[in-house]
Write an enzyme that holds these catalytic residues in place. Structure first.
Site, PDB file in Angstrom:
ATOM      1  N   HIS A   1      31.487  32.936  46.037  1.00  0.00           N
ATOM      2  CA  HIS A   1      30.035  33.551  45.914  1.00  0.00           C
ATOM      3  C   HIS A   1      29.450  32.791  44.653  1.00  0.00           C
ATOM      4  O   HIS A   1      28.001  32.719  45.305  1.00  0.00           O
ATOM      5  CB  HIS A   1      29.672  34.297  47.030  1.00  0.00           C
ATOM      6  CG  HIS A   1      30.148  35.881  46.473  1.00  0.00           C
ATOM      7  ND1 HIS A   1      29.166  37.080  46.667  1.00  0.00           N
ATOM      8  CD2 HIS A   1      30.252  36.171  45.113  1.00  0.00           C
ATOM      9  CE1 HIS A   1      29.790  37.691  45.860  1.00  0.00           C
ATOM     10  NE2 HIS A   1      30.252  37.755  45.021  1.00  0.00           N
TER      11      HIS A   1
ATOM     12  N   ASP B   1      41.413  35.376  33.968  1.00  0.00           N
ATOM     13  CA  ASP B   1      39.593  36.052  33.434  1.00  0.00           C
ATOM     14  C   ASP B   1      39.748  35.050  32.063  1.00  0.00           C
ATOM     15  O   ASP B   1      40.751  34.614  31.464  1.00  0.00           O
ATOM     16  CB  ASP B   1      39.470  37.219  33.578  1.00  0.00           C
ATOM     17  CG  ASP B   1      37.869  37.044  34.643  1.00  0.00           C
ATOM     18  OD1 ASP B   1      36.974  36.867  33.677  1.00  0.00           O
ATOM     19  OD2 ASP B   1      37.885  37.356  35.575  1.00  0.00           O
TER      20      ASP B   1
END
Ligand SMILES: C[S@@+](CC[C@H](N)C(=O)[O-])C[C@H]1O[C@@H](n2cnc3c(N)ncnc32)[C@H](O)[C@@H]1O
Length: 370
Positions: A269, A231
């Site tokens: 998404h 991340d």
């Protein structure tokens, strides 16, 4: 005009009026829920462990005495929206109090995940979603339609959500806690119901894995598997791994560490088509190094069902997915996708096949084969 025709027109007008007011004031459901959580109402009722009388509830709330009269109104809307049930306090209680019959409240199943200490509490998720920082872009939606700025979020805040989170510590911790709460709930389902998807894998990278909640659950369940969380630096800096879990700072658009599988939960998404294809190509590179046939990408995300395998979505699911689609558009220029839109992304990124398992409630688990 004939009387009948006038009556019809009046009926239509009144129906339109009702529907418009209903939709205009929908936000009151959300904000009332947020208020109840901030006041600790679900926690108090949960602790009481039996129907709690309104007066008992009020006595435990830290509110100004001049506001006590308003609590039953907050409880009324949240009872209507399905978070509390109303009961008559037992007759004995009323006799003991010598007063009028009083209502008592209990939590519904939906409210049980709004108790702060619940192991699957969604409170952090709700507090992020309804925070003024996240609500502000909605005031700019029509402005965004008229300008050239890529996202409504940037229109409102002057920068993309990931950059804002890297600069604004409060948003970063609200965001990471919200993702943690969602991943805690999803991890339970994944480990209980979908463990098979990880069987035979020796290593997994959770790309955009946040603070590692899902990866930790997988690492615990499969102690021989090497798990990596990738991340951005402001998310994973300083996080401690375990013997089979490590945190790596990086950019998934640049490189994803090699592994048997890459996990993408609530990632694609957030992005438009072009970015998704780039991320998927990086995933393909990451899983292609050792040439094993079992290698795959595992996606946890929404699939908008029309009438295929998983059946059609019910009304509540349709509305929730439409809201999430708008949310993704406003926050990050992302979107929720139908199966054919997913398939287009997969084939554009060079994958040969996929399988959608609609087994995670709102979301599906998608296996993607190189
Ligand atoms: C919606 S969150 C999902 C977090 C986690 N997968 C989960 O479901 O709990 C999206 C994550 O993608 C991360 N992210 C955004 N851009 C990234 C990038 N370029 N490289 C790696 N991670 C990124 C964010 O920091 C955030 O943690």
């Amino acid at each position: 005009m004939e009387v009948e025709k006038i009556d019809d027109e009046i009926q239509q007008l009144l129906q339109a009026h009702k529907h418009t007011w209903n939709q205009t004031y929908n936000f009151i459901n959300s904000m009332s829920l947020k208020c109840a959580i901030e006041l600790g109402i679900p926690d108090i009722i949960h602790k009481h462990a039996q129907p709690i009388k309104l007066s008992q509830l009020i006595s435990q709330l830290q509110i100004h005495p001049t506001k006590s009269h308003a609590v039953h109104r907050l409880m009324a809307i949240l009872t209507h929206s399905g978070f509390f049930t109303q009961h008559k306090a037992s007759q004995k209680d009323d006799e003991d109090d010598g007063g009028d019959p009083e209502v008592a409240y209990m939590l519904t199943d939906a409210c049980k995940i709004l108790v702060k200490d619940s192991p699957y509490s969604m409170v952090p998720y709700l507090l992020l979603s309804l925070d003024p920082i996240q609500m502000k872009p909605w005031q700019y939606l029509s402005t965004w339609f008229r300008n050239e700025v890529p996202t409504t979020y940037e229109t409102a805040h002057g920068m993309a959500i990931w950059e804002y989170a890297s600069k604004e510590g409060r948003l970063n911790s609200l965001f990471n806690n919200a993702m943690l709460s969602d991943s805690r709930l999803v991890s339970r389902v994944v480990i209980e119901k979908c463990k098979w998807v990880f069987e035979g894998l020796e290593s997994v990278v959770d790309a955009g894995g946040g603070t590692g909640t899902l990866a930790k659950a997988i690492a615990q369940c499969f102690p021989n598997m090497e798990c990596t969380v990738l991340d951005l630096p402001h998310v994973v800096a300083g996080l401690q791994g375990t013997t089979n879990l490590k945190f790596v700072e990086g950019d998934m658009f640049q490189a994803i560490p090699p592994a048997d599988a890459v996990l993408l939960k609530s990632i694609l998404h957030d992005w438009g088509e072009e970015e998704c294809v780039k991320i998927l190509k990086k995933c393909k590179e990451a899983i292609s190094g050792n040439g094993k046939r079992s290698n795959k990408v595992i996606i946890i995300d929404i699939v908008i069902m029309e009438d295929q395998k998983g059946g059609e979505d019910d009304d509540e699911l349709v509305e929730t997915k439409l809201c999430l689609d708008m949310l993704m558009m406003v926050l990050a220029n992302g979107k929720e996708r139908k199966e054919k839109e997913w398939a287009k992304l997969f084939f554009s990124a060079g994958f040969r096949d996929y399988k959608i398992n609609p087994i995670l409630g709102l979301r599906s688990l998608i296996e993607l084969y190189p």
